[in-house]
Design a protein around this motif. Structure first.
Motif, mmCIF file in Angstrom:
data_model
loop_
_atom_site.group_PDB
_atom_site.id
_atom_site.type_symbol
_atom_site.label_atom_id
_atom_site.label_comp_id
_atom_site.label_asym_id
_atom_site.label_seq_id
_atom_site.Cartn_x
_atom_site.Cartn_y
_atom_site.Cartn_z
ATOM 1 N N HIS A 80 -0.813 27.042 -23.064
ATOM 2 C CA HIS A 80 -1.834 26.118 -23.555
ATOM 3 C C HIS A 80 -1.202 25.083 -24.467
ATOM 4 O O HIS A 80 -0.071 25.237 -24.919
ATOM 5 C CB HIS A 80 -2.979 26.866 -24.255
ATOM 6 C CG HIS A 80 -2.597 27.519 -25.537
ATOM 7 N ND1 HIS A 80 -2.725 26.890 -26.754
ATOM 8 C CD2 HIS A 80 -2.075 28.738 -25.803
ATOM 9 C CE1 HIS A 80 -2.315 27.708 -27.720
ATOM 10 N NE2 HIS A 80 -1.912 28.835 -27.157
ATOM 11 N N ILE A 81 -1.954 24.020 -24.714
ATOM 12 C CA ILE A 81 -1.480 22.892 -25.498
ATOM 13 C C ILE A 81 -2.141 22.931 -26.862
ATOM 14 O O ILE A 81 -3.362 23.077 -26.959
ATOM 15 C CB ILE A 81 -1.821 21.573 -24.770
ATOM 16 C CG1 ILE A 81 -1.157 21.568 -23.391
ATOM 17 C CG2 ILE A 81 -1.417 20.365 -25.590
ATOM 18 C CD1 ILE A 81 -1.766 20.598 -22.419
ATOM 19 N N ASN A 96 -11.316 39.530 -24.375
ATOM 20 C CA ASN A 96 -12.109 39.846 -25.563
ATOM 21 C C ASN A 96 -11.759 38.952 -26.747
ATOM 22 O O ASN A 96 -12.291 39.117 -27.826
ATOM 23 C CB ASN A 96 -11.915 41.319 -25.953
ATOM 24 C CG ASN A 96 -12.484 42.236 -24.900
ATOM 25 O OD1 ASN A 96 -13.573 42.014 -24.393
ATOM 26 N ND2 ASN A 96 -11.736 43.262 -24.535
ATOM 27 N N ASN A 97 -10.849 38.007 -26.539
ATOM 28 C CA ASN A 97 -10.425 37.108 -27.603
ATOM 29 C C ASN A 97 -11.179 35.788 -27.453
ATOM 30 O O ASN A 97 -10.998 35.069 -26.471
ATOM 31 C CB ASN A 97 -8.911 36.893 -27.508
ATOM 32 C CG ASN A 97 -8.374 36.003 -28.599
ATOM 33 O OD1 ASN A 97 -9.011 35.051 -29.028
ATOM 34 N ND2 ASN A 97 -7.171 36.302 -29.038
ATOM 35 N N VAL A 98 -12.010 35.451 -28.435
ATOM 36 C CA VAL A 98 -12.836 34.246 -28.340
ATOM 37 C C VAL A 98 -11.970 32.982 -28.271
ATOM 38 O O VAL A 98 -12.335 32.009 -27.622
ATOM 39 C CB VAL A 98 -13.866 34.183 -29.489
ATOM 40 C CG1 VAL A 98 -13.200 33.942 -30.826
ATOM 41 C CG2 VAL A 98 -14.928 33.149 -29.204
ATOM 42 N N ALA A 102 -12.244 30.257 -25.343
ATOM 43 C CA ALA A 102 -12.483 28.843 -25.638
ATOM 44 C C ALA A 102 -11.446 27.968 -24.937
ATOM 45 O O ALA A 102 -11.783 26.908 -24.382
ATOM 46 C CB ALA A 102 -12.465 28.606 -27.145
ATOM 47 N N LEU A 103 -10.178 28.398 -24.952
ATOM 48 C CA LEU A 103 -9.132 27.648 -24.246
ATOM 49 C C LEU A 103 -9.450 27.558 -22.757
ATOM 50 O O LEU A 103 -9.338 26.490 -22.145
ATOM 51 C CB LEU A 103 -7.768 28.312 -24.452
ATOM 52 C CG LEU A 103 -7.163 28.222 -25.851
ATOM 53 C CD1 LEU A 103 -5.925 29.111 -25.944
ATOM 54 C CD2 LEU A 103 -6.835 26.789 -26.220
ATOM 55 N N CYS A 109 -5.806 26.168 -20.102
ATOM 56 C CA CYS A 109 -5.030 27.330 -19.672
ATOM 57 C C CYS A 109 -4.283 26.918 -18.408
ATOM 58 O O CYS A 109 -4.901 26.447 -17.451
ATOM 59 C CB CYS A 109 -5.927 28.523 -19.357
ATOM 60 S SG CYS A 109 -6.721 29.260 -20.776
ATOM 61 N N PHE A 110 -2.963 27.109 -18.410
ATOM 62 C CA PHE A 110 -2.135 26.663 -17.300
ATOM 63 C C PHE A 110 -1.205 27.784 -16.859
ATOM 64 O O PHE A 110 -0.732 28.560 -17.687
ATOM 65 C CB PHE A 110 -1.328 25.430 -17.722
ATOM 66 C CG PHE A 110 -2.205 24.302 -18.196
ATOM 67 C CD1 PHE A 110 -2.760 23.417 -17.295
ATOM 68 C CD2 PHE A 110 -2.510 24.164 -19.540
ATOM 69 C CE1 PHE A 110 -3.584 22.402 -17.717
ATOM 70 C CE2 PHE A 110 -3.338 23.144 -19.977
ATOM 71 C CZ PHE A 110 -3.877 22.261 -19.065
ATOM 72 N N PRO A 111 -0.908 27.853 -15.553
ATOM 73 C CA PRO A 111 -0.087 28.952 -15.045
ATOM 74 C C PRO A 111 1.396 28.827 -15.399
ATOM 75 O O PRO A 111 2.097 29.833 -15.454
ATOM 76 C CB PRO A 111 -0.280 28.878 -13.538
ATOM 77 C CG PRO A 111 -0.664 27.466 -13.265
ATOM 78 C CD PRO A 111 -1.413 27.006 -14.482
ATOM 79 N N THR A 112 1.872 27.602 -15.641
ATOM 80 C CA THR A 112 3.290 27.402 -15.934
ATOM 81 C C THR A 112 3.442 26.419 -17.089
ATOM 82 O O THR A 112 2.538 25.623 -17.378
ATOM 83 C CB THR A 112 4.048 26.821 -14.721
ATOM 84 O OG1 THR A 112 3.525 25.513 -14.440
ATOM 85 C CG2 THR A 112 3.922 27.719 -13.499
ATOM 86 N N GLU A 113 4.605 26.462 -17.711
ATOM 87 C CA GLU A 113 4.901 25.509 -18.787
ATOM 88 C C GLU A 113 4.907 24.085 -18.245
ATOM 89 O O GLU A 113 4.414 23.150 -18.903
ATOM 90 C CB GLU A 113 6.257 25.854 -19.410
ATOM 91 C CG GLU A 113 6.599 25.015 -20.603
ATOM 92 C CD GLU A 113 7.863 25.474 -21.308
ATOM 93 O OE1 GLU A 113 8.161 24.888 -22.357
ATOM 94 O OE2 GLU A 113 8.546 26.392 -20.810
ATOM 95 N N GLU A 114 5.416 23.906 -17.024
ATOM 96 C CA GLU A 114 5.468 22.582 -16.416
ATOM 97 C C GLU A 114 4.065 22.013 -16.192
ATOM 98 O O GLU A 114 3.832 20.822 -16.430
ATOM 99 C CB GLU A 114 6.235 22.629 -15.081
ATOM 100 C CG GLU A 114 7.702 22.979 -15.213
ATOM 101 C CD GLU A 114 7.990 24.463 -15.445
ATOM 102 O OE1 GLU A 114 9.087 24.764 -15.937
ATOM 103 O OE2 GLU A 114 7.116 25.315 -15.161
#
Length: 136
Positions: A80-81, A96-98, A102-103, A109-114
Motif C-alpha cells: 500500500h501507499i 479483522n484489522n480496520v 480501509a486500505l 491494496c496492490f499485489p506487487t510493489e511494482e
C-alpha cells in the motif's frame, strides 16, 4: 489414462485453477450464478455445481471471461501507499484489522510493489481529494 488439460485451459483463458471470475454473454450481460472457478475437472459456480456448457461457451467465444479485481487473502502480503507520499510498504492482510479494510475499501491494496509504485500518482490525488473534505 488421459491427461487432464484443465490447468492449460485455465492458463489459456488467463486465470488460475480456483481463481474466481465472472462470465459475460455478448460481452455485456453477466451470468447470475457467479463467481465461477475453473477446477480440476470442470467450471463450477458459486455453490460448487459443475457445468461443461460454460467451458464450451468460453472456448467457442459465445461467452467472455471477466477477471475480478485482485484482493488480498487473509494473512497474505499486499502493498500500500502511504498518504504522505512517503513510499510503498508491504504488510500482511488481516480481515479483522480496520486499517487493512480501509486500505482495501479505498483501492490502496496492490499485489506487487511494482503495481503499487505505478499507482502512486493516482492514489496521491485521491488522498488530496479526501483531505479537502476534512480540512478546516
Amino acid at each position: 489414462m488421459s491427461k487432464n488439460y484443465m490447468p492449460e485451459v485455465a492458463k489459456m483463458l488467463g486465470v488460475e485453477i480456483g481463481e474466481e471470475f465472472d462470465i459475460l454473454v455478448n460481452e455485456t450481460e453477466m451470468l447470475v450464478h457467479g463467481p465461477y472457478k475453473i477446477m480440476d475437472n470442470a467450471i463450477v459456480d458459486y455453490v460448487g455445481c459443475k457445468t461443461k456448457d460454460l467451458l464450451y461457451g468460453l472456448l467457442t467465444g459465445e461467452y467472455t471471461l471477466q477477471k475480478r479485481p485482485w484482493r488480498p487473502k487473509e494473512g497474505g502480503w499486499f502493498y500500500h501507499i502511504y498518504g504522505n507520499g512517503g513510499g510503498v510498504t508491504p504488510q500482511f492482510f488481516n480481515f479483522n484489522n480496520v486499517y487493512d479494510l480501509a486500505l482495501l475499501n479505498m483501492g490502496n491494496c496492490f499485489p506487487t510493489e511494482e503495481a503499487a509504485e505505478a499507482a502512486v500518482p493516482e492514489m496521491l490525488a485521491k488522498f488530496e481529494e479526501i483531505k479537502k473534505g476534512v480540512r478546516k
